[in-house]
Write an enzyme that holds these catalytic residues in place. Structure first.
Site, PDB file in Angstrom:
ATOM      1  N   HIS A  76      -2.826  -5.184 -45.466  1.00 37.01           N
ATOM      2  CA  HIS A  76      -3.429  -4.820 -44.178  1.00 37.01           C
ATOM      3  C   HIS A  76      -3.280  -5.966 -43.188  1.00 37.01           C
ATOM      4  O   HIS A  76      -3.482  -7.128 -43.550  1.00 37.01           O
ATOM      5  CB  HIS A  76      -4.924  -4.515 -44.354  1.00 37.01           C
ATOM      6  CG  HIS A  76      -5.189  -3.200 -45.030  1.00 37.01           C
ATOM      7  ND1 HIS A  76      -6.436  -2.654 -45.097  1.00 37.01           N
ATOM      8  CD2 HIS A  76      -4.359  -2.324 -45.638  1.00 37.01           C
ATOM      9  CE1 HIS A  76      -6.372  -1.495 -45.733  1.00 37.01           C
ATOM     10  NE2 HIS A  76      -5.118  -1.283 -46.077  1.00 37.01           N
ATOM     11  N   TYR A 210     -15.590  -1.658 -40.162  1.00 41.93           N
ATOM     12  CA  TYR A 210     -16.944  -2.209 -40.240  1.00 41.93           C
ATOM     13  C   TYR A 210     -17.730  -1.637 -39.052  1.00 41.93           C
ATOM     14  O   TYR A 210     -17.357  -1.870 -37.900  1.00 41.93           O
ATOM     15  CB  TYR A 210     -16.916  -3.731 -40.129  1.00 41.93           C
ATOM     16  CG  TYR A 210     -16.367  -4.453 -41.341  1.00 41.93           C
ATOM     17  CD1 TYR A 210     -14.997  -4.571 -41.550  1.00 41.93           C
ATOM     18  CD2 TYR A 210     -17.226  -5.038 -42.272  1.00 41.93           C
ATOM     19  CE1 TYR A 210     -14.496  -5.246 -42.664  1.00 41.93           C
ATOM     20  CE2 TYR A 210     -16.735  -5.716 -43.383  1.00 41.93           C
ATOM     21  CZ  TYR A 210     -15.374  -5.816 -43.569  1.00 41.93           C
ATOM     22  OH  TYR A 210     -14.887  -6.490 -44.669  1.00 41.93           O
ATOM     23  N   LYS A 305     -15.662 -12.202 -49.586  1.00 37.32           N
ATOM     24  CA  LYS A 305     -15.186 -13.543 -49.947  1.00 37.32           C
ATOM     25  C   LYS A 305     -15.420 -13.967 -51.394  1.00 37.32           C
ATOM     26  O   LYS A 305     -14.875 -14.990 -51.828  1.00 37.32           O
ATOM     27  CB  LYS A 305     -15.888 -14.586 -49.043  1.00 37.32           C
ATOM     28  CG  LYS A 305     -15.470 -14.519 -47.606  1.00 37.32           C
ATOM     29  CD  LYS A 305     -14.024 -14.926 -47.475  1.00 37.32           C
ATOM     30  CE  LYS A 305     -13.474 -14.729 -46.092  1.00 37.32           C
ATOM     31  NZ  LYS A 305     -12.035 -14.460 -46.107  1.00 37.32           N
TER      32      LYS A 305
HETATM   33  C1  PHB Z   1     -14.497  -3.306 -50.904  1.00 31.88           C
HETATM   34  O1  PHB Z   1     -13.434  -2.693 -50.728  1.00 31.88           O
HETATM   35  O2  PHB Z   1     -15.151  -3.165 -51.939  1.00 31.88           O
HETATM   36  C2  PHB Z   1     -14.993  -4.205 -49.839  1.00 31.88           C
HETATM   37  C3  PHB Z   1     -14.234  -4.405 -48.718  1.00 31.88           C
HETATM   38  C4  PHB Z   1     -14.687  -5.240 -47.723  1.00 31.88           C
HETATM   39  C5  PHB Z   1     -15.902  -5.860 -47.850  1.00 31.88           C
HETATM   40  C6  PHB Z   1     -16.663  -5.683 -49.000  1.00 31.88           C
HETATM   41  C7  PHB Z   1     -16.208  -4.840 -49.992  1.00 31.88           C
HETATM   42  O3  PHB Z   1     -16.340  -6.656 -46.859  1.00 31.88           O
END
Ligand code: PHB
Ligand code: APR
Length: 400
Positions: A76, A210, A305
């Site tokens: 990505h 997000y 992270k």
């Molecule tokens: C996940 O795909 O589990 C995931 C992705 C991004 C995040 C936390 C978890 O910030």
């Protein structure tokens, strides 16, 4: 299986930290044994996060364990921040000079590392019980060697080592085995958790989303072209039984809503609630024991992270151990904690910042709500602010 009684580095925990350390040491000709209390199947199927930083991807590739990740991982080049029902893309490629992230589950990394260790004749002992660590205090007059004691197949076993690595996660036994008086713990527990689902539904977006919403944070992530991973901000002790599948989809639809955008639904394969905390212990070493990964620090998952920080720790540790065995010098090992903590605190800052910007806090202070929206507006409209997010998200460079 022959139970080993002596090795150079005794590693407690076969998560990403322990396995990666064992792999890196092997490449330097250093022997190790990994001691894990769960079964191989349990460790390889444990659903965790799935975002690999640019540097983690390079390390897996350069050390010969990145082949399946290259084939199956999804690269990505940005993420979306969504608020007021509108999406704003953070373009990592443009903002970081071509870097990106790879979506590849932590448990797949664990499988690849376990296979690599076992194929190279490495010792990973699963399903051990009653693990304890001894004699790692450097100030001891006797200078007896560090030991790991455990039970395996109903036998009491002892492994004598030059050094111990505590890679046994937040609830492990290594950190509590260090005298409490020499450790300082820093902690923040957040007044919310994440309800996470794995769904058999093609991801509704090419990139992670997000979302900040009046009803709380939501995240759209993925595992493959057929599997979505989705999260909702919830109570820290949320009762999952109060969340039948329809309620989860309804809440995701509400929080992720955006004009002309549609959330793909599908059967929910797995669901669970996790609490959120920030935690750091200082120092990350004592005598001949070194803590790495979640045993030394926890980040809330908002910045994705945890695994990446664990990998960064063991890179520093492997280099220190390699230098010791090659030259007899302990300078790099002695500086282990200090070297790691510089990165650990920067990653703590970033994870706390992402968490604070995107979640609704109890009490619902209207000032905070406006401030969060202003922050999101700033981050998505200023190149400097977007760049700061991007360089942290793809991963800060290693500072040796
Ligand atoms: C996940 O795909 O589990 C995931 C992705 C991004 C995040 C936390 C978890 O910030
Ligand atoms: N004896 C042996 N093994 C133990 C013990 C013990 N007493 N206690 C815990 N373990 C094992 C756990 O079963 C687990 O397999 O130690 C391992 C620790 O692995 P992780 O929890 O995955 O921690 P770490 O390797 O530091 O990786 C950090 O994991 O928690 C996630 O999201 C976090 O991505 C981050 C990553």
């Amino acid at each position: 299986m022959l139970i080993p009684s002596r090795t150079q580095v005794g590693i407690v925990g076969a998560g990403p930290a322990g396995l990666m350390l064992s792999h890196l040491l092997h490449l330097q000709g250093i022997e190790s044994v990994v001691i894990e209390n769960r079964s191989r199947q349990y460790v390889e199927e444990r659903v965790r996060a799935g975002v690999l930083e640019h540097g983690t991807v390079s390390l897996l590739t350069e050390t010969g364990v990145g082949e399946r990740m290259k084939r199956e991982g999804m690269v990505h080049h940005g993420i979306e921040l969504r608020f007021h029902e509108r999406g704003h893309r953070i373009d990592f490629e443009d903002l970081t000079g071509g870097k990106g992230i790879t979506i590849y589950s932590q448990h797949e990394v664990v499988k690849d590392l376990t296979n690599a260790r076992l194929a190279a004749g490495g010792q990973v002992l699963f399903e051990v019980e009653k693990v304890s660590v001894h004699d790692f205090d450097d100030s001891q007059a006797t200078r007896s060697k560090p030991k790991i004691r455990y039970r395996k197949d109903a036998q009491n076993c002892e492994l004598t080592c030059d050094f111990l690595a505590g890679c046994d996660g937040f609830h492990g036994i290594c950190r509590p085995s260090i005298p409490a008086a020499v450790l300082v713990e820093y902690e923040r527990i957040y007044p919310f958790g994440w309800l996470g689902i794995l769904a058999e539904a093609p991801p509704s977006s090419d990139e992670l989303i997000y979302t900040y919403h009046d009803r709380g944070f939501a995240l759209l992530s993925m595992r493959s072209e057929k599997i979505s991973r989705l999260y909702l901000q919830c109570q820290p002790e949320e009762d999952i039984d109060l969340w039948p599948d329809e309620r989860i989809w309804q809440e995701l639809n509400t929080r992720l809503a955006s004009e002309g955008w549609h959330l793909t639904h599908g059967p929910i394969l797995q669901k669970g609630v996790t609490g959120m905390r920030s935690f750091v212990v200082e120092p990350m070493q004592y005598g001949r024991m070194f803590l790495a990964g979640d045993s030394a620090h926890i980040v809330p998952p908002t910045g994705a992270k945890g695994l990446n920080l664990a990998v960064a720790d063991v890179r520093v540790l492997a280099r220190g151990l390699a230098d010791f065995y090659a030259t007899g010098r302990r300078e790099l090992l002695d500086a282990y904690s200090q070297t790691c903590l510089r990165r650990v605190w920067k990653v703590q800052r970033f994870s706390w910042w992402m968490t604070s910007m995107l979640h609704r806090f109890p009490g619902d202070n209207p000032f905070d709500n406006r401030r969060q929206l202003a922050e999101l507006d700033y981050v998505t409209s200023s190149r400097a602010a977007s760049q700061s997010l991007a360089e942290n998200y793809v991963g800060l460079p290693m500072e040796w």
